[in-house]
Design an enzyme around this catalytic site. Structure first.
Site, PDB file in Angstrom:
ATOM      1  N   ASN A 199       0.826  -1.206   0.000  1.00 37.13           N
ATOM      2  CA  ASN A 199       0.000   0.000   0.000  1.00 37.13           C
ATOM      3  C   ASN A 199       0.860   1.256   0.000  1.00 37.13           C
ATOM      4  O   ASN A 199       1.934   1.282   0.601  1.00 37.13           O
ATOM      5  CB  ASN A 199      -0.929   0.013   1.216  1.00 37.13           C
ATOM      6  CG  ASN A 199      -1.925  -1.127   1.189  1.00 37.13           C
ATOM      7  OD1 ASN A 199      -2.161  -1.737   0.143  1.00 37.13           O
ATOM      8  ND2 ASN A 199      -2.513  -1.436   2.324  1.00 37.13           N
ATOM      9  N   ASP A 229      -0.611   4.321   0.877  1.00 37.45           N
ATOM     10  CA  ASP A 229      -1.459   5.331   1.518  1.00 37.45           C
ATOM     11  C   ASP A 229      -0.892   5.887   2.820  1.00 37.45           C
ATOM     12  O   ASP A 229      -1.457   6.802   3.413  1.00 37.45           O
ATOM     13  CB  ASP A 229      -2.854   4.765   1.772  1.00 37.45           C
ATOM     14  CG  ASP A 229      -2.830   3.416   2.496  1.00 37.45           C
ATOM     15  OD1 ASP A 229      -1.917   3.191   3.314  1.00 37.45           O
ATOM     16  OD2 ASP A 229      -3.726   2.584   2.236  1.00 37.45           O
ATOM     17  N   HIS A 239       5.909  -0.875  -2.740  1.00 39.20           N
ATOM     18  CA  HIS A 239       5.494  -0.055  -3.881  1.00 39.20           C
ATOM     19  C   HIS A 239       5.615   1.437  -3.607  1.00 39.20           C
ATOM     20  O   HIS A 239       5.118   2.254  -4.379  1.00 39.20           O
ATOM     21  CB  HIS A 239       4.062  -0.405  -4.293  1.00 39.20           C
ATOM     22  CG  HIS A 239       3.929  -1.801  -4.813  1.00 39.20           C
ATOM     23  ND1 HIS A 239       2.711  -2.402  -5.051  1.00 39.20           N
ATOM     24  CD2 HIS A 239       4.867  -2.723  -5.154  1.00 39.20           C
ATOM     25  CE1 HIS A 239       2.918  -3.632  -5.508  1.00 39.20           C
ATOM     26  NE2 HIS A 239       4.205  -3.850  -5.572  1.00 39.20           N
ATOM     27  N   CYS A 285      16.008  11.228  -0.766  1.00 38.40           N
ATOM     28  CA  CYS A 285      17.110  11.940  -1.416  1.00 38.40           C
ATOM     29  C   CYS A 285      17.817  11.013  -2.394  1.00 38.40           C
ATOM     30  O   CYS A 285      18.222   9.903  -2.034  1.00 38.40           O
ATOM     31  CB  CYS A 285      18.098  12.454  -0.368  1.00 38.40           C
ATOM     32  SG  CYS A 285      19.504  13.327  -1.101  1.00 38.40           S
ATOM     33  N   CYS A 319      21.947  16.996   2.541  1.00 36.47           N
ATOM     34  CA  CYS A 319      23.071  17.084   1.597  1.00 36.47           C
ATOM     35  C   CYS A 319      22.770  17.952   0.387  1.00 36.47           C
ATOM     36  O   CYS A 319      23.656  18.202  -0.424  1.00 36.47           O
ATOM     37  CB  CYS A 319      23.490  15.687   1.137  1.00 36.47           C
ATOM     38  SG  CYS A 319      22.319  14.906  -0.001  1.00 36.47           S
ATOM     39  N   SER A 335      -5.247 -10.484  -2.470  1.00 36.02           N
ATOM     40  CA  SER A 335      -5.524 -11.737  -3.176  1.00 36.02           C
ATOM     41  C   SER A 335      -4.243 -12.420  -3.637  1.00 36.02           C
ATOM     42  O   SER A 335      -4.284 -13.485  -4.245  1.00 36.02           O
ATOM     43  CB  SER A 335      -6.439 -11.477  -4.374  1.00 36.02           C
ATOM     44  OG  SER A 335      -5.875 -10.499  -5.224  1.00 36.02           O
ATOM     45  N   ASN A 367      -8.489 -12.749   4.068  1.00 31.26           N
ATOM     46  CA  ASN A 367      -8.927 -12.019   2.880  1.00 31.26           C
ATOM     47  C   ASN A 367     -10.332 -12.479   2.505  1.00 31.26           C
ATOM     48  O   ASN A 367     -10.697 -13.631   2.753  1.00 31.26           O
ATOM     49  CB  ASN A 367      -7.968 -12.263   1.703  1.00 31.26           C
ATOM     50  CG  ASN A 367      -8.166 -11.268   0.580  1.00 31.26           C
ATOM     51  OD1 ASN A 367      -8.150 -10.059   0.807  1.00 31.26           O
ATOM     52  ND2 ASN A 367      -8.364 -11.752  -0.633  1.00 31.26           N
ATOM     53  N   GLN A 371     -11.462 -12.774  -0.537  1.00 30.89           N
ATOM     54  CA  GLN A 371     -11.394 -13.563  -1.764  1.00 30.89           C
ATOM     55  C   GLN A 371     -10.372 -14.685  -1.626  1.00 30.89           C
ATOM     56  O   GLN A 371      -9.475 -14.631  -0.781  1.00 30.89           O
ATOM     57  CB  GLN A 371     -11.027 -12.658  -2.941  1.00 30.89           C
ATOM     58  CG  GLN A 371     -12.059 -11.572  -3.224  1.00 30.89           C
ATOM     59  CD  GLN A 371     -11.555 -10.575  -4.256  1.00 30.89           C
ATOM     60  OE1 GLN A 371     -10.374 -10.261  -4.312  1.00 30.89           O
ATOM     61  NE2 GLN A 371     -12.462 -10.083  -5.070  1.00 30.89           N
TER      62      GLN A 371
END
Length: 305
Positions: A120, A122, A139, A147, A179, A218, A243, A245
């Site tokens: 995530n 967020d 991600h 930096c 820096c 999933s 989950n 699913q």
């Protein structure tokens, strides 16, 4: 190649209607009743108590109760796109962490879990009070810029990519206060590779874990989906998946079909930790210290070795 050639001339290929039915089956959400869940919750609590190194993996499903859409759910981003529609967008800057986020932070504070690995972006884990060195965001993080020269991380209250001219360039237009190097967003777009240090730290914890708990995904996207089941190579290693699913790893896991907030509430009651705080971090402009960066590099070095 011969097999592919055979498939391309196969007259028994599924029609579009049949494919749609198959995809809808994959997206079907299942919710087990309380009578079915409680024995599994007790089992997970026992696993946490006995584990030496517990790693939690979180996906989009942990944030849906904060009104952030997932990807493959009935109202998910990809589901709605396939139907010619679109999911509702949410202003991430004003989103409050969910019960599951706060519960995980409390378990980390109690040292019942050792690390969180998330896909995530967020920032809700950080907003729930989790220290940055206890999470690896494969991600990236929409509120974190790094930096490009010294690697120092800067967390902001605003979306750092809002000042990026082109998403492949990543530069935010700001400079590092340590820096003077160019700051870049940390988002990993499609076809881009996970940042090397983040991947190395994730692998380190994935291999060390004797208990992996997967929440709200999933498990269809690589490379993130390849990490959790590595715990099964360790002695007495266990995998738990929560989950709505089905996932490709259900056959090797303790499986709970419920919402992540429901899971966390029941788990906290079983562990005797139900009084955990649920107030988001107020002072959010924080900067990762040099010591934390050095620590991350040492772990990455040990992992690659």
């Amino acid at each position: 190649l011969d097999s592919l050639e055979t498939l391309s001339h196969n007259d028994n290929r599924l029609s579009k209607k049949e494919l749609d039915v198959a995809y809808d089956g994959e997206r079907e959400e299942i919710e087990e009743d309380l009578e079915t869940l409680l024995p599994k919750i007790r089992q997970v609590a026992d696993l946490i108590r006995s584990a030496k190194h517990t790693v939690v993996y979180t996906g989009a499903g942990i944030s849906t109760s904060a009104s952030i859409p997932d990807f493959r759910g009935p109202q998910g981003v990809w589901t709605m796109k396939a139907k010619g529609g679109s999911s509702k967008k949410k202003d991430l800057a004003n989103v409050i962490p969910t019960l599951a986020h706060f519960g995980l932070t409390d378990l980390a504070r109690r040292r019942m879990i050792q690390h969180i690995i998330s896909t995530n972006m967020d920032c809700l884990h950080i907003k729930s009070g989790l220290p940055p060195h206890l999470i690896t965001e494969l991600h990236g993080n929409s509120f974190k810029e790094r930096c490009s020269r010294c690697g120092k991380n800067h967390f902001r209250k605003h979306l750092v990519s809002s000042t990026v001219n082109h998403y492949r360039d990543h530069r935010t237009g700001r400079q590092c206060d340590w820096c003077g190097g160019d700051l870049v967003d940390t988002i990993v777009h499609f076809s881009e590779s996970i940042e090397v240090t983040d991947e190395a730290i994730a692998l380190y914890h994935a291999h060390k874990a004797d208990l992996a708990i997967v929440l709200g995904t999933s498990m269809n996207v690589m490379a993130a989906a390849s990490f959790p089941d590595k715990c099964l190579k360790n002695q007495n290693g266990k995998l738990v998946i929560v989950n709505l699913q089905k996932t490709p790893f259900d056959h090797v896991a303790t499986r709970l079909f419920c919402k992540t907030d429901v899971f966390m509430e029941l788990l906290a009651q079983e562990l005797g930790t139900a009084d955990f705080p649920t107030e988001p971090v107020e002072h959010f402009d924080i900067v990762a210290s040099g010591a934390t960066l050095d620590h991350r590099r040492r772990i990455a070095s040990r992992s690659t070795k």
